[in-house]
Scaffold this motif. Structure first.
Motif, PDB file in Angstrom:
ATOM      1  N   ALA A 407       0.951  -1.238   0.020  1.00  0.00           N
ATOM      2  CA  ALA A 407       0.019   0.137  -0.092  1.00  0.00           C
ATOM      3  C   ALA A 407       0.778   1.234  -0.174  1.00  0.00           C
ATOM      4  O   ALA A 407       0.638   2.399  -0.553  1.00  0.00           O
ATOM      5  N   ARG A 408       1.791   1.222   0.596  1.00  0.00           N
ATOM      6  CA  ARG A 408       2.909   2.433   0.595  1.00  0.00           C
ATOM      7  C   ARG A 408       3.769   2.463  -0.651  1.00  0.00           C
ATOM      8  O   ARG A 408       3.603   3.817  -1.160  1.00  0.00           O
ATOM      9  N   GLN A 409       3.728   1.610  -1.306  1.00  0.00           N
ATOM     10  CA  GLN A 409       4.541   1.651  -2.578  1.00  0.00           C
ATOM     11  C   GLN A 409       3.589   2.285  -3.741  1.00  0.00           C
ATOM     12  O   GLN A 409       3.695   2.811  -4.723  1.00  0.00           O
ATOM     13  N   THR A 410       2.188   1.818  -3.358  1.00  0.00           N
ATOM     14  CA  THR A 410       1.121   2.361  -4.518  1.00  0.00           C
ATOM     15  C   THR A 410       0.004   2.838  -3.666  1.00  0.00           C
ATOM     16  O   THR A 410      -1.103   2.314  -3.550  1.00  0.00           O
ATOM     17  N   PRO A 411       0.004   4.059  -3.144  1.00  0.00           N
ATOM     18  CA  PRO A 411      -0.910   4.444  -2.345  1.00  0.00           C
ATOM     19  C   PRO A 411      -2.084   4.945  -3.073  1.00  0.00           C
ATOM     20  O   PRO A 411      -2.262   4.954  -4.365  1.00  0.00           O
ATOM     21  N   GLN A 412      -3.190   4.957  -2.480  1.00  0.00           N
ATOM     22  CA  GLN A 412      -4.657   5.586  -3.160  1.00  0.00           C
ATOM     23  C   GLN A 412      -4.647   6.858  -3.432  1.00  0.00           C
ATOM     24  O   GLN A 412      -4.065   7.913  -2.449  1.00  0.00           O
ATOM     25  N   LEU A 413      -4.711   7.143  -4.823  1.00  0.00           N
ATOM     26  CA  LEU A 413      -4.688   8.755  -5.258  1.00  0.00           C
ATOM     27  C   LEU A 413      -5.978   9.487  -4.668  1.00  0.00           C
ATOM     28  O   LEU A 413      -7.007   8.879  -4.494  1.00  0.00           O
ATOM     29  N   GLN A 414      -5.863  10.896  -4.625  1.00  0.00           N
ATOM     30  CA  GLN A 414      -6.913  11.482  -4.343  1.00  0.00           C
ATOM     31  C   GLN A 414      -8.288  11.292  -5.215  1.00  0.00           C
ATOM     32  O   GLN A 414      -7.891  11.447  -6.391  1.00  0.00           O
ATOM     33  N   TRP A 421      -8.371   1.657  -7.146  1.00  0.00           N
ATOM     34  CA  TRP A 421      -6.939   1.561  -6.364  1.00  0.00           C
ATOM     35  C   TRP A 421      -6.613   0.031  -6.506  1.00  0.00           C
ATOM     36  O   TRP A 421      -5.388  -0.270  -6.768  1.00  0.00           O
ATOM     37  N   ALA A 422      -7.592  -0.918  -6.371  1.00  0.00           N
ATOM     38  CA  ALA A 422      -7.095  -2.185  -6.359  1.00  0.00           C
ATOM     39  C   ALA A 422      -6.604  -2.682  -7.705  1.00  0.00           C
ATOM     40  O   ALA A 422      -5.594  -3.358  -7.697  1.00  0.00           O
ATOM     41  N   ASP A 423      -7.155  -2.043  -8.881  1.00  0.00           N
ATOM     42  CA  ASP A 423      -6.501  -2.135 -10.308  1.00  0.00           C
ATOM     43  C   ASP A 423      -5.116  -1.641 -10.274  1.00  0.00           C
ATOM     44  O   ASP A 423      -4.269  -2.467 -10.945  1.00  0.00           O
ATOM     45  N   ALA A 424      -5.004  -0.478  -9.560  1.00  0.00           N
ATOM     46  CA  ALA A 424      -3.658  -0.104  -9.579  1.00  0.00           C
ATOM     47  C   ALA A 424      -2.509  -0.906  -8.945  1.00  0.00           C
ATOM     48  O   ALA A 424      -1.462  -1.209  -9.258  1.00  0.00           O
ATOM     49  N   LEU A 425      -3.007  -1.493  -7.700  1.00  0.00           N
ATOM     50  CA  LEU A 425      -2.271  -2.279  -6.904  1.00  0.00           C
ATOM     51  C   LEU A 425      -1.807  -3.679  -7.811  1.00  0.00           C
ATOM     52  O   LEU A 425      -0.650  -4.125  -7.890  1.00  0.00           O
ATOM     53  N   LYS A 426      -2.755  -4.187  -8.478  1.00  0.00           N
ATOM     54  CA  LYS A 426      -2.608  -5.307  -9.174  1.00  0.00           C
ATOM     55  C   LYS A 426      -1.538  -5.054 -10.392  1.00  0.00           C
ATOM     56  O   LYS A 426      -0.912  -5.907 -10.623  1.00  0.00           O
ATOM     57  N   ALA A 427      -1.708  -4.004 -10.784  1.00  0.00           N
ATOM     58  CA  ALA A 427      -0.829  -3.667 -12.178  1.00  0.00           C
ATOM     59  C   ALA A 427       0.489  -3.519 -11.729  1.00  0.00           C
ATOM     60  O   ALA A 427       1.636  -3.602 -12.291  1.00  0.00           O
ATOM     61  N   ASP A 431       1.214 -10.457  -8.956  1.00  0.00           N
ATOM     62  CA  ASP A 431       1.044 -11.589  -8.157  1.00  0.00           C
ATOM     63  C   ASP A 431       0.099 -11.222  -6.614  1.00  0.00           C
ATOM     64  O   ASP A 431      -0.222 -12.028  -5.966  1.00  0.00           O
ATOM     65  N   LEU A 432      -0.205  -9.959  -6.888  1.00  0.00           N
ATOM     66  CA  LEU A 432      -1.224  -9.538  -5.730  1.00  0.00           C
ATOM     67  C   LEU A 432      -2.569 -10.458  -5.803  1.00  0.00           C
ATOM     68  O   LEU A 432      -3.235 -10.292  -7.014  1.00  0.00           O
ATOM     69  N   SER A 433      -3.058 -11.094  -4.743  1.00  0.00           N
ATOM     70  CA  SER A 433      -4.279 -11.666  -4.991  1.00  0.00           C
ATOM     71  C   SER A 433      -5.508 -10.926  -4.629  1.00  0.00           C
ATOM     72  O   SER A 433      -5.146  -9.630  -3.940  1.00  0.00           O
ATOM     73  N   ALA A 434      -6.733 -11.245  -5.125  1.00  0.00           N
ATOM     74  CA  ALA A 434      -7.880 -10.564  -4.777  1.00  0.00           C
ATOM     75  C   ALA A 434      -8.147 -10.168  -3.326  1.00  0.00           C
ATOM     76  O   ALA A 434      -8.473  -9.381  -2.883  1.00  0.00           O
ATOM     77  N   ALA A 435      -7.780 -11.593  -2.512  1.00  0.00           N
ATOM     78  CA  ALA A 435      -8.153 -11.364  -0.979  1.00  0.00           C
ATOM     79  C   ALA A 435      -6.968 -10.301  -0.430  1.00  0.00           C
ATOM     80  O   ALA A 435      -7.633  -9.509   0.585  1.00  0.00           O
ATOM     81  N   ASP A 436      -5.877 -10.187  -0.671  1.00  0.00           N
ATOM     82  CA  ASP A 436      -4.840  -9.462  -0.337  1.00  0.00           C
ATOM     83  C   ASP A 436      -5.340  -7.909  -0.833  1.00  0.00           C
ATOM     84  O   ASP A 436      -5.191  -6.955   0.202  1.00  0.00           O
ATOM     85  N   ALA A 437      -5.727  -7.766  -1.964  1.00  0.00           N
ATOM     86  CA  ALA A 437      -6.095  -6.515  -2.610  1.00  0.00           C
ATOM     87  C   ALA A 437      -7.408  -5.922  -1.795  1.00  0.00           C
ATOM     88  O   ALA A 437      -7.604  -4.776  -1.329  1.00  0.00           O
ATOM     89  N   ALA A 438      -8.316  -6.807  -1.341  1.00  0.00           N
ATOM     90  CA  ALA A 438      -9.512  -6.463  -0.746  1.00  0.00           C
ATOM     91  C   ALA A 438      -9.090  -5.805   0.824  1.00  0.00           C
ATOM     92  O   ALA A 438      -9.533  -5.027   1.344  1.00  0.00           O
ATOM     93  N   ALA A 439      -8.102  -6.661   1.352  1.00  0.00           N
ATOM     94  CA  ALA A 439      -7.675  -6.352   2.846  1.00  0.00           C
ATOM     95  C   ALA A 439      -7.083  -4.937   2.634  1.00  0.00           C
ATOM     96  O   ALA A 439      -7.258  -4.139   3.490  1.00  0.00           O
ATOM     97  N   ILE A 440      -6.186  -4.543   1.824  1.00  0.00           N
ATOM     98  CA  ILE A 440      -5.593  -3.404   1.508  1.00  0.00           C
ATOM     99  C   ILE A 440      -6.522  -2.164   1.374  1.00  0.00           C
ATOM    100  O   ILE A 440      -6.502  -1.025   2.100  1.00  0.00           O
ATOM    101  N   VAL A 441      -7.507  -2.444   0.427  1.00  0.00           N
ATOM    102  CA  VAL A 441      -8.474  -1.469   0.051  1.00  0.00           C
ATOM    103  C   VAL A 441      -9.891  -1.274   0.938  1.00  0.00           C
ATOM    104  O   VAL A 441     -10.297  -0.201   1.020  1.00  0.00           O
ATOM    105  N   GLY A 442      -9.842  -2.381   1.858  1.00  0.00           N
ATOM    106  CA  GLY A 442     -10.934  -2.079   2.661  1.00  0.00           C
ATOM    107  C   GLY A 442     -12.106  -2.642   1.845  1.00  0.00           C
ATOM    108  O   GLY A 442     -13.459  -1.877   2.105  1.00  0.00           O
TER     109      GLY A 442
END
Length: 547
Positions: A407-414, A421-427, A431-442
């Motif tokens: 999350a620090r490397q790819t923070p949520q933009l304003q 944001w989840a799409d940006a994290l995946k890009a 290797d980021l899973s949907a479960a991990d992305a969901a946990a990061i973005v809430g």
């Protein structure tokens, strides 16, 4: 008559009647006759063509001029997915109307009437292909219901004798038709007013009551009339108070409501005289405070009377048992557990203006071992609501540190949505899973998992799809659905699944589009001939289910 600046002219034989074929949700009278060389004939003007909504008017007479020189269209824009969004993105939002309705396009269903006028044997399925709508949207429309010429003449005469009044809803018109024509069936009334039979059949006016019972109910009604501003439910309660033996079914017929709605009301629940006296005493000892809700009063009753059941509390406050039973106050907790939870609440009290969910998160942060069930009791919420919150999804310290780093490397933009944001994290982290992305973005895992970015595609397939997207790129301002149609036109063998991945949408939104429905060359030629004989007016592009 208000002068219209845009008047479509069509041959006289294509004149058609929209009275029974327009959208059942619009309560305006609509009879439009298109006659060669003459302007549209309309009734009293109300916001457009004879009370038609903007979308309906634009479907008949083309785009509507609005202040500022814009043209009103049923334009839709893609919006990112939120956790509460079951579609995983691609939800539609009107860009030109406030509080827009997500129901299928009225323009499509109105357009479907015109081919039918010249092709009476046209099926709803084929009309759906022509106009770009789904069969389910058209099959229940009055225009697609078979009525003999003799029956149609009979129904037209009934409608002429009892016409629809200004601003009268279809249901109220159906009631008026029944009152004027007692032998009118729900099926016939549905055809006249242009709704589905079952909607009319449930109305009180169409429930069969013997003459003897009708006289009895009319007498009850006369003895306890509805007061000005009194709701149907309140009137039913008053009828029950004045006539203790009145059944919920009879009360529903009298007030014009549904039996189930009346039967759930407190006044119609049977309680013995002894139990009623007991409950009245409890209510007297702990009366409802000014402005206090039924739920809050039930909580107060439970606090003052710990042995009070949810059923008894529901009767006292006039609510449904299930609603009261779900409240934290009625969930059994031992004295020892309650003391423990009270201590936790005292250590981490609720801040001013803090929501229950946010307070639960704060409790979890201060007390990592706190369960969702215990947090729900403390904040007075439902366990399932708390358990779904990110704070209560178990993540090890090691995993938490890893996710925090991502999350620090790819923070949520304003202004960036959780889905985007989840799409940006995946890009950034393939290797980021949907479960991990969901946990990061809430968000909820299944919502993220359905997003195109999280659908696994081999390198070979991705290269193939990228080449297709390069050959047919998205045009400026083009919606995802329209781009998918263009991709299909340029690549006839393209599947809905592949198109969805390219445009970043969900497969089931693409597969419903007319461009992705398989039609034989022979059938397509026949449908094209029907569409050519009855072209769409206004020159507008045929919209698909997703704009």
């Amino acid at each position: 008559m208000t002068e219209l600046t845009r008047v479509p002219v069509v041959p006289a034989e294509t004149a058609f009647n929209l009275t029974r074929t327009t959208d059942e949700y619009n309560n305006a009278d609509r009879t439009i006759h298109l006659v060669e060389g003459q302007p549209l004939e309309t009734g009293p003007q109300r916001g457009g063509l004879h009370g038609l909504g903007n979308l309906e008017a634009s479907a008949v007479a083309g785009p509507t001029e609005v202040p500022g020189g814009r043209e009103e269209h049923s334009a839709m824009s893609e919006v990112p997915a939120e956790p509460s969004d079951p579609t995983g993105g691609g939800r539609k939002r009107r860009t030109t109307e406030k509080d827009a309705d997500p129901r299928p396009s009225r323009r499509q269903t109105l357009y479907a009437q015109r081919p039918l006028a010249l092709a009476p044997d046209l099926s709803a399925a084929n009309a759906g292909i022509i106009v770009g709508a789904s069969t389910g949207d058209l099959v229940n429309r009055a225009a697609f219901r078979t009525v003999s010429a003799q029956d149609q003449a009979r129904l037209d005469e009934i409608a002429r004798q009892t016409p629809r009044q200004s601003r009268q809803s279809k249901g109220a018109w159906a009631d008026a038709l029944k009152a004027a024509h007692p032998n009118l069936s729900a099926a016939d009334a549905a055809v006249i007013v242009g709704v589905v039979k079952r909607v009319i059949a449930r109305r009180a006016a169409y429930r069969t009551v013997s003459a003897q019972d009708r006289a009895r109910l009319d007498e009850i009604k006369a003895a306890t009339p509805q007061l000005p501003g009194q709701s149907k439910g309140a009137w039913a309660d008053a009828l029950k108070a004045a006539h203790p033996d009145l059944s919920a079914a009879d009360a529903a017929i009298t007030v014009g409501s549904f039996k189930d709605d009346i039967a759930r009301r407190t006044a119609f629940r049977t309680v013995s005289a002894q139990d009623q006296a007991r409950l009245d005493e409890i209510a007297r000892q702990t009366p409802q405070l000014p402005g206090q809700s039924k739920g809050a009063w039930a909580d107060a009753l439970k606090a003052a009377h710990p042995d009070l059941s949810a059923a008894d509390a529901a009767i006292i406050v006039g609510a449904v048992k299930q609603d009261i039973a779900k409240r934290a106050a009625f969930q059994t907790v031992s004295a020892q557990d309650q003391a423990r939870l009270d201590e936790i609440a005292a250590v981490t009290p609720r801040l001013p203006g803090q929501s229950k969910g946010a307070w639960a998160d704060a409790l979890k942060a201060a007390h990592p071992d706190l369960s969702a069930a215990d947090a729900a009791i403390i904040v007075n919420a439902v366990k399932q609501d708390i358990a779904k919150r990110t704070a209560f999804q178990t993540v090890s310290a090691q995993d938490h540190a890893r996710l925090d780093e991502i999350a620090r490397q790819t923070p949520q933009l304003q202004g960036q949505s959780k889905g985007a944001w989840a799409d940006a994290l995946k890009a950034a982290h393939p290797d980021l899973s949907a479960a991990d992305a969901a946990a990061i973005v809430g968000a909820v895992k299944r919502v993220i998992a359905r997003r195109a970015a999280f659908q696994t595609v081999s390198a070979q397939d991705q290269a193939r799809l990228d080449e297709i997207a390069r050959q047919t790129p998205r045009l400026p301002g083009q919606s995802k659905g329209a781009w998918a149609d263009a991709l299909k036109a340029a690549h006839p063998d393209l599947s809905a699944a592949d198109a969805a991945i390219i445009v970043g949408s969900v497969k089931h939104n693409i597969v419903k589009r007319a461009a992705f429905r398989t039609v034989s060359a022979q059938d397509q030629a026949r449908l094209d001939e029907i569409a050519a004989a009855t072209p769409r007016q206004g020159g507008a592009m045929r919209p698909g289910p997703m704009r």
